[in-house]
Design a protein around this motif. Structure first.
Motif, PDB file in Angstrom:
ATOM      1  N   ASN A 175     -12.530  16.692  -1.563  1.00 54.60           N
ATOM      2  CA  ASN A 175     -13.966  16.715  -1.812  1.00 54.60           C
ATOM      3  C   ASN A 175     -14.766  15.948  -0.766  1.00 54.60           C
ATOM      4  O   ASN A 175     -15.877  15.501  -1.031  1.00 54.60           O
ATOM      5  CB  ASN A 175     -14.282  16.184  -3.215  1.00 54.60           C
ATOM      6  CG  ASN A 175     -13.757  14.775  -3.438  1.00 54.60           C
ATOM      7  OD1 ASN A 175     -13.216  14.149  -2.528  1.00 54.60           O
ATOM      8  ND2 ASN A 175     -13.907  14.263  -4.645  1.00 54.60           N
ATOM      9  N   ILE A 176     -14.214  15.796   0.435  1.00 54.19           N
ATOM     10  CA  ILE A 176     -14.943  15.187   1.537  1.00 54.19           C
ATOM     11  C   ILE A 176     -15.576  16.309   2.354  1.00 54.19           C
ATOM     12  O   ILE A 176     -14.863  17.189   2.843  1.00 54.19           O
ATOM     13  CB  ILE A 176     -14.008  14.328   2.418  1.00 54.19           C
ATOM     14  CG1 ILE A 176     -13.427  13.172   1.603  1.00 54.19           C
ATOM     15  CG2 ILE A 176     -14.761  13.801   3.636  1.00 54.19           C
ATOM     16  CD1 ILE A 176     -12.404  12.344   2.364  1.00 54.19           C
ATOM     17  N   PRO A 177     -16.889  16.346   2.486  1.00 52.05           N
ATOM     18  CA  PRO A 177     -17.539  17.431   3.218  1.00 52.05           C
ATOM     19  C   PRO A 177     -16.963  17.616   4.619  1.00 52.05           C
ATOM     20  O   PRO A 177     -16.769  16.647   5.361  1.00 52.05           O
ATOM     21  CB  PRO A 177     -19.004  16.978   3.286  1.00 52.05           C
ATOM     22  CG  PRO A 177     -19.175  16.101   2.088  1.00 52.05           C
ATOM     23  CD  PRO A 177     -17.871  15.379   1.947  1.00 52.05           C
ATOM     24  N   GLY A 178     -16.672  18.862   4.955  1.00 58.21           N
ATOM     25  CA  GLY A 178     -16.164  19.184   6.282  1.00 58.21           C
ATOM     26  C   GLY A 178     -14.671  19.044   6.433  1.00 58.21           C
ATOM     27  O   GLY A 178     -14.114  19.373   7.486  1.00 58.21           O
TER      28      GLY A 178
ATOM     29  N   GLY B 280      -6.682  10.592 -18.294  1.00 57.54           N
ATOM     30  CA  GLY B 280      -6.970  12.010 -18.197  1.00 57.54           C
ATOM     31  C   GLY B 280      -8.046  12.372 -17.196  1.00 57.54           C
ATOM     32  O   GLY B 280      -8.562  13.485 -17.217  1.00 57.54           O
ATOM     33  N   GLY B 281      -8.389  11.459 -16.304  1.00 60.53           N
ATOM     34  CA  GLY B 281      -9.377  11.732 -15.267  1.00 60.53           C
ATOM     35  C   GLY B 281      -8.743  12.306 -14.018  1.00 60.53           C
ATOM     36  O   GLY B 281      -7.536  12.609 -13.985  1.00 60.53           O
ATOM     37  N   ASN B 282      -9.519  12.439 -12.959  1.00 60.77           N
ATOM     38  CA  ASN B 282      -9.013  13.031 -11.721  1.00 60.77           C
ATOM     39  C   ASN B 282      -7.815  12.282 -11.157  1.00 60.77           C
ATOM     40  O   ASN B 282      -6.829  12.886 -10.744  1.00 60.77           O
ATOM     41  CB  ASN B 282     -10.131  13.081 -10.666  1.00 60.77           C
ATOM     42  CG  ASN B 282     -11.069  14.250 -10.871  1.00 60.77           C
ATOM     43  OD1 ASN B 282     -10.731  15.223 -11.526  1.00 60.77           O
ATOM     44  ND2 ASN B 282     -12.251  14.153 -10.293  1.00 60.77           N
ATOM     45  N   SER B 283      -7.916  10.957 -11.132  1.00 55.12           N
ATOM     46  CA  SER B 283      -6.817  10.166 -10.567  1.00 55.12           C
ATOM     47  C   SER B 283      -5.533  10.387 -11.350  1.00 55.12           C
ATOM     48  O   SER B 283      -4.459  10.578 -10.775  1.00 55.12           O
ATOM     49  CB  SER B 283      -7.180   8.681 -10.559  1.00 55.12           C
ATOM     50  OG  SER B 283      -8.267   8.432  -9.702  1.00 55.12           O
TER      51      SER B 283
ATOM     52  N   GLU C 256     -11.078  17.387 -13.065  1.00 53.66           N
ATOM     53  CA  GLU C 256     -11.514  18.702 -12.615  1.00 53.66           C
ATOM     54  C   GLU C 256     -10.628  19.810 -13.181  1.00 53.66           C
ATOM     55  O   GLU C 256      -9.415  19.638 -13.341  1.00 53.66           O
ATOM     56  CB  GLU C 256     -11.487  18.758 -11.087  1.00 53.66           C
ATOM     57  CG  GLU C 256     -12.460  17.783 -10.425  1.00 53.66           C
ATOM     58  CD  GLU C 256     -12.322  17.757  -8.918  1.00 53.66           C
ATOM     59  OE1 GLU C 256     -11.439  18.477  -8.394  1.00 53.66           O
ATOM     60  OE2 GLU C 256     -13.081  17.025  -8.269  1.00 53.66           O
ATOM     61  N   GLN C 257     -11.235  20.956 -13.453  1.00 52.99           N
ATOM     62  CA  GLN C 257     -10.521  22.076 -14.036  1.00 52.99           C
ATOM     63  C   GLN C 257      -9.406  22.570 -13.121  1.00 52.99           C
ATOM     64  O   GLN C 257      -8.358  23.026 -13.596  1.00 52.99           O
ATOM     65  CB  GLN C 257     -11.491  23.225 -14.341  1.00 52.99           C
ATOM     66  CG  GLN C 257     -10.879  24.362 -15.137  1.00 52.99           C
ATOM     67  CD  GLN C 257     -10.356  23.916 -16.487  1.00 52.99           C
ATOM     68  OE1 GLN C 257     -11.037  23.158 -17.187  1.00 52.99           O
ATOM     69  NE2 GLN C 257      -9.174  24.366 -16.874  1.00 52.99           N
TER      70      GLN C 257
ATOM     71  N   ALA D 278      -3.612  23.478 -12.535  1.00 55.69           N
ATOM     72  CA  ALA D 278      -2.375  23.257 -11.778  1.00 55.69           C
ATOM     73  C   ALA D 278      -1.311  22.611 -12.652  1.00 55.69           C
ATOM     74  O   ALA D 278      -0.126  22.970 -12.587  1.00 55.69           O
ATOM     75  CB  ALA D 278      -2.660  22.397 -10.553  1.00 55.69           C
ATOM     76  N   LEU D 279      -1.715  21.673 -13.511  1.00 57.35           N
ATOM     77  CA  LEU D 279      -0.760  21.015 -14.406  1.00 57.35           C
ATOM     78  C   LEU D 279      -0.225  21.982 -15.458  1.00 57.35           C
ATOM     79  O   LEU D 279       0.937  21.889 -15.867  1.00 57.35           O
ATOM     80  CB  LEU D 279      -1.424  19.821 -15.091  1.00 57.35           C
ATOM     81  CG  LEU D 279      -1.539  18.552 -14.250  1.00 57.35           C
ATOM     82  CD1 LEU D 279      -2.465  17.554 -14.911  1.00 57.35           C
ATOM     83  CD2 LEU D 279      -0.163  17.936 -14.019  1.00 57.35           C
ATOM     84  N   ALA D 280      -1.058  22.929 -15.891  1.00 52.67           N
ATOM     85  CA  ALA D 280      -0.639  23.892 -16.912  1.00 52.67           C
ATOM     86  C   ALA D 280       0.508  24.769 -16.423  1.00 52.67           C
ATOM     87  O   ALA D 280       1.261  25.330 -17.224  1.00 52.67           O
ATOM     88  CB  ALA D 280      -1.821  24.760 -17.330  1.00 52.67           C
TER      89      ALA D 280
END
Length: 301
Positions: free
Chosen positions: A47-50, A148-151, A178-179, A184-186
């Motif tokens: 999620n870093i632009p560029g 259960g967060g992004n990390s 994030e979904q 990916a985990l599913a």
């Protein structure tokens, strides 16, 4: 004496250094652990632009090298106090004493813990915070990811590649990450999830973690799971108390400063995750660093 002293070598502090150096200021960056901050432990950052994808460690290294190439001085020490005055005096736990016209506090945050009995003693003996650092130690074994967060979801994905099984324990009835990570985990056969579940205690033998006591937050039902390791990703917390006389804190201990990154003390600025904000991401930390640097440069002039 430096123009600007920056306490903290994460994305906020290093970005501040880059902007201040490009403005022709002399800069010292003091970091207590390792340059790059929390992002250095992220296995993949998208999620870093560029930048489509990069490891957190690679990003941290590149940002550190950029600041140093521009002329930043760096010290691996822990800042414990800042004395206000026309010249600011910064002291460190290791005995260092540095003077600057302005100071930017970019102190970041530390890992939050569950506060359960025996937790501190089990750190490094079954309890970990970084899958990148410690995941290989649990190859072929059973582990739990608390959070259960992004990390937490990123770390669980990494652990699923090397561990026999990964049980995600989430206190809510849903993930907050994030979904894309959830999807990916599913797809992982060795990953299971326990929603609405709290860790009620740790089990250990001979000083080593052997299991978790769990309690369903809805039904109150209690059970246990056997694990060889547990990774905590239940949030972060600031360490700003030592500087509360220079910059006001909010009820949660974050610097109570807005996007201007100023404080009640002229010449003292704050930046990054240690500041009150709604979104804590690498891009918001970098934005703070740029803003604080420009404000500090103006103060120095």
């Amino acid at each position: 004496m430096y123009d600007i002293i920056i306490a903290g070598g994460g994305p906020a502090g290093l970005t501040a250094a880059v902007y201040a150096l490009r403005a022709g200021k002399t800069v010292l960056v003091i970091e207590k652990n390792g340059f790059g901050g929390q992002i250095a432990f992220s296995p993949k950052v998208e999620n870093i632009p560029g930048t489509q994808t990069i490891s957190g460690a690679a990003f941290a290294d590149a940002l550190t090298e950029q600041a140093m190439a521009l002329g930043a001085d760096v010290e691996l020490e822990k800042v414990i106090s800042v004395k206000d005055g026309e010249v600011k005096t910064v002291r460190t736990e290791e005995g260092g004493c540095y003077e600057g016209k302005a100071v930017i506090l970019a102190l970041g945050v530390k890992h939050r813990m569950l506060g359960l009995p025996g937790e501190q003693e089990l750190i490094g003996k079954g309890i970990s915070f970084c899958a990148v650092c410690d995941g290989a130690f649990y190859a072929g074994q059973d582990v739990a990811m608390i959070g259960g967060g992004n990390s937490a979801l990123q770390e669980a994905l990494l652990l699923s590649e090397v561990c026999k099984s990964v049980t995600i324990v989430q206190n809510l009835a849903f993930f907050t990450g994030e979904q894309k990570l959830v999807d990916a985990l599913a797809e992982k056969d060795n990953v299971s999830v326990r929603f609405s579940t709290l860790v009620a205690g740790y089990e250990s033998e001979n000083g080593q973690l052997t299991g978790l006591k769990l309690r369903n937050d809805v039904t109150g039902e209690e059970d246990r799971i056997a694990v060889d390791g547990a990774f905590l990703a239940v949030g972060l917390m600031p360490e700003n108390e030592a500087f509360s006389s220079l910059a006001q804190l909010d009820s949660r201990g974050y610097f109570d400063s807005d996007e201007a990154c100023c404080t009640v003390t002229p010449g003292i600025f704050v930046a990054g995750d240690c500041r009150r904000k709604n979104i804590r991401q690498v891009v918001t930390a970098a934005a703070d660093g740029a803003i604080a640097a420009m404000a500090a440069c103006k103060y120095c002039d």
